[in-house]
Design an enzyme around this catalytic site. Sequence first.
Site, PDB file in Angstrom:
ATOM      1  N   HIS A  49      55.406  46.878  37.515  1.00 11.64           N
ATOM      2  CA  HIS A  49      55.666  46.604  36.059  1.00 11.64           C
ATOM      3  C   HIS A  49      55.534  47.902  35.093  1.00 11.64           C
ATOM      4  O   HIS A  49      56.139  47.826  33.996  1.00 11.64           O
ATOM      5  CB  HIS A  49      54.586  45.607  35.470  1.00 11.64           C
ATOM      6  CG  HIS A  49      54.571  44.944  34.141  1.00 11.64           C
ATOM      7  ND1 HIS A  49      55.984  44.304  33.798  1.00 11.64           N
ATOM      8  CD2 HIS A  49      53.958  45.089  32.917  1.00 11.64           C
ATOM      9  CE1 HIS A  49      55.906  44.069  32.313  1.00 11.64           C
ATOM     10  NE2 HIS A  49      54.586  44.588  31.883  1.00 11.64           N
ATOM     11  N   GLU A  98      48.716  48.028  39.485  1.00 12.38           N
ATOM     12  CA  GLU A  98      48.759  47.807  40.899  1.00 12.38           C
ATOM     13  C   GLU A  98      50.368  47.407  41.058  1.00 12.38           C
ATOM     14  O   GLU A  98      50.681  47.314  42.082  1.00 12.38           O
ATOM     15  CB  GLU A  98      47.979  46.778  41.481  1.00 12.38           C
ATOM     16  CG  GLU A  98      46.521  47.134  41.093  1.00 12.38           C
ATOM     17  CD  GLU A  98      45.385  46.108  41.467  1.00 12.38           C
ATOM     18  OE1 GLU A  98      46.047  44.708  41.821  1.00 12.38           O
ATOM     19  OE2 GLU A  98      44.170  46.380  41.478  1.00 12.38           O
ATOM     20  N   CYS A 131      50.783  52.335  24.683  1.00  9.76           N
ATOM     21  CA  CYS A 131      50.075  52.823  25.698  1.00  9.76           C
ATOM     22  C   CYS A 131      50.380  52.154  26.961  1.00  9.76           C
ATOM     23  O   CYS A 131      50.153  50.805  26.875  1.00  9.76           O
ATOM     24  CB  CYS A 131      48.520  53.305  25.618  1.00  9.76           C
ATOM     25  SG  CYS A 131      47.599  53.789  27.065  1.00  9.76           S
ATOM     26  N   ILE A 136      49.417  51.873  30.928  1.00 14.55           N
ATOM     27  CA  ILE A 136      48.438  52.465  31.924  1.00 14.55           C
ATOM     28  C   ILE A 136      48.897  52.056  33.283  1.00 14.55           C
ATOM     29  O   ILE A 136      49.137  50.786  33.375  1.00 14.55           O
ATOM     30  CB  ILE A 136      46.929  52.239  31.735  1.00 14.55           C
ATOM     31  CG1 ILE A 136      46.551  52.900  30.438  1.00 14.55           C
ATOM     32  CG2 ILE A 136      46.126  53.093  32.900  1.00 14.55           C
ATOM     33  CD1 ILE A 136      45.167  52.614  30.164  1.00 14.55           C
ATOM     34  N   ARG A 172      44.487  61.908  25.095  1.00 20.85           N
ATOM     35  CA  ARG A 172      45.853  61.956  24.512  1.00 20.85           C
ATOM     36  C   ARG A 172      45.946  61.448  22.978  1.00 20.85           C
ATOM     37  O   ARG A 172      46.684  61.711  22.057  1.00 20.85           O
ATOM     38  CB  ARG A 172      47.157  61.227  25.340  1.00 20.85           C
ATOM     39  CG  ARG A 172      47.257  62.528  26.585  1.00 20.85           C
ATOM     40  CD  ARG A 172      48.123  61.891  27.741  1.00 20.85           C
ATOM     41  NE  ARG A 172      48.333  63.008  28.847  1.00 20.85           N
ATOM     42  CZ  ARG A 172      47.639  63.464  29.384  1.00 20.85           C
ATOM     43  NH1 ARG A 172      46.436  62.902  29.575  1.00 20.85           N
ATOM     44  NH2 ARG A 172      47.718  64.130  30.172  1.00 20.85           N
ATOM     45  N   ALA A 209      54.593  47.562  24.841  1.00 21.91           N
ATOM     46  CA  ALA A 209      55.546  48.596  24.641  1.00 21.91           C
ATOM     47  C   ALA A 209      57.170  48.153  24.533  1.00 21.91           C
ATOM     48  O   ALA A 209      57.739  48.889  23.795  1.00 21.91           O
ATOM     49  CB  ALA A 209      55.322  49.683  25.326  1.00 21.91           C
ATOM     50  N   LEU A 210      57.307  47.224  25.182  1.00 28.56           N
ATOM     51  CA  LEU A 210      58.796  46.584  25.239  1.00 28.56           C
ATOM     52  C   LEU A 210      59.310  46.141  24.012  1.00 28.56           C
ATOM     53  O   LEU A 210      60.533  46.389  23.607  1.00 28.56           O
ATOM     54  CB  LEU A 210      58.989  45.712  26.431  1.00 28.56           C
ATOM     55  CG  LEU A 210      58.991  46.160  27.984  1.00 28.56           C
ATOM     56  CD1 LEU A 210      58.687  44.913  28.924  1.00 28.56           C
ATOM     57  CD2 LEU A 210      59.893  47.270  28.251  1.00 28.56           C
ATOM     58  N   GLU A 211      58.430  45.685  23.103  1.00 29.12           N
ATOM     59  CA  GLU A 211      58.945  45.265  21.800  1.00 29.12           C
ATOM     60  C   GLU A 211      59.211  46.315  20.788  1.00 29.12           C
ATOM     61  O   GLU A 211      59.658  46.062  19.696  1.00 29.12           O
ATOM     62  CB  GLU A 211      58.010  44.035  21.432  1.00 29.12           C
ATOM     63  CG  GLU A 211      57.820  42.797  22.149  1.00 29.12           C
ATOM     64  CD  GLU A 211      57.439  42.756  23.558  1.00 29.12           C
ATOM     65  OE1 GLU A 211      57.921  42.419  24.423  1.00 29.12           O
ATOM     66  OE2 GLU A 211      56.367  43.626  23.711  1.00 29.12           O
TER      67      GLU A 211
END
Length: 183
Positions: free
Chosen positions: A91, A88, A83, A85, A129, A59-61
């Site tokens: 990040h 723990e 996506c 998710i 979704r 997602a960062l790219e």
Amino acid sequence: MAGHETHYTLPRAEFDKPVKLLIVVAPYYKDIADNLVTGAKAEIEAVGGSWDLVEVPGALEVPTAIAMADRQSSFDGYVALGCVIRGETTHYDTVCNDSSRAIQLMGLQGLCIGNGILTVENRPQAEVRADPAAMNKGGGAAAAALHLIALGRKWGASRKDVGFRPKAEDILLAEDKNGSRTA
């Protein structure tokens, strides 16, 4: 419960001239990404548009790929899909916030982007979704990009040179100082 709410959806955007969008997807969760892409493609095709698809690692790219495509290609708009998710560590927060902020900043600079990067607590939330037969967030992201393209066309020609643009008189003054232009 949120599942019982009804939401208003704008009528589908309409176009006199063809539109072409770039779908940028991070297929980290491949099945979820595939469903998002299916929904986005269907929405674009429903208005007679065309699309190209590129995959990026995460997602960062996604925002980086959109920025590169905007500089080097001629798409009318972009659909950001992926996506994240919650796990723990923190990040999750970094990825969600940074990818969303980058997409928002590009939108404020004039790019037509539909953000369909899911940010969820667990896999079942992501699955419902992404499902084109359920919440269809991929189709929703494509619809958002298409509505922004329609607004841009309604209000005038799009400009690729968003950002700093020197005034014409500043250019003339600079040329005069360099001796390349005479009055």
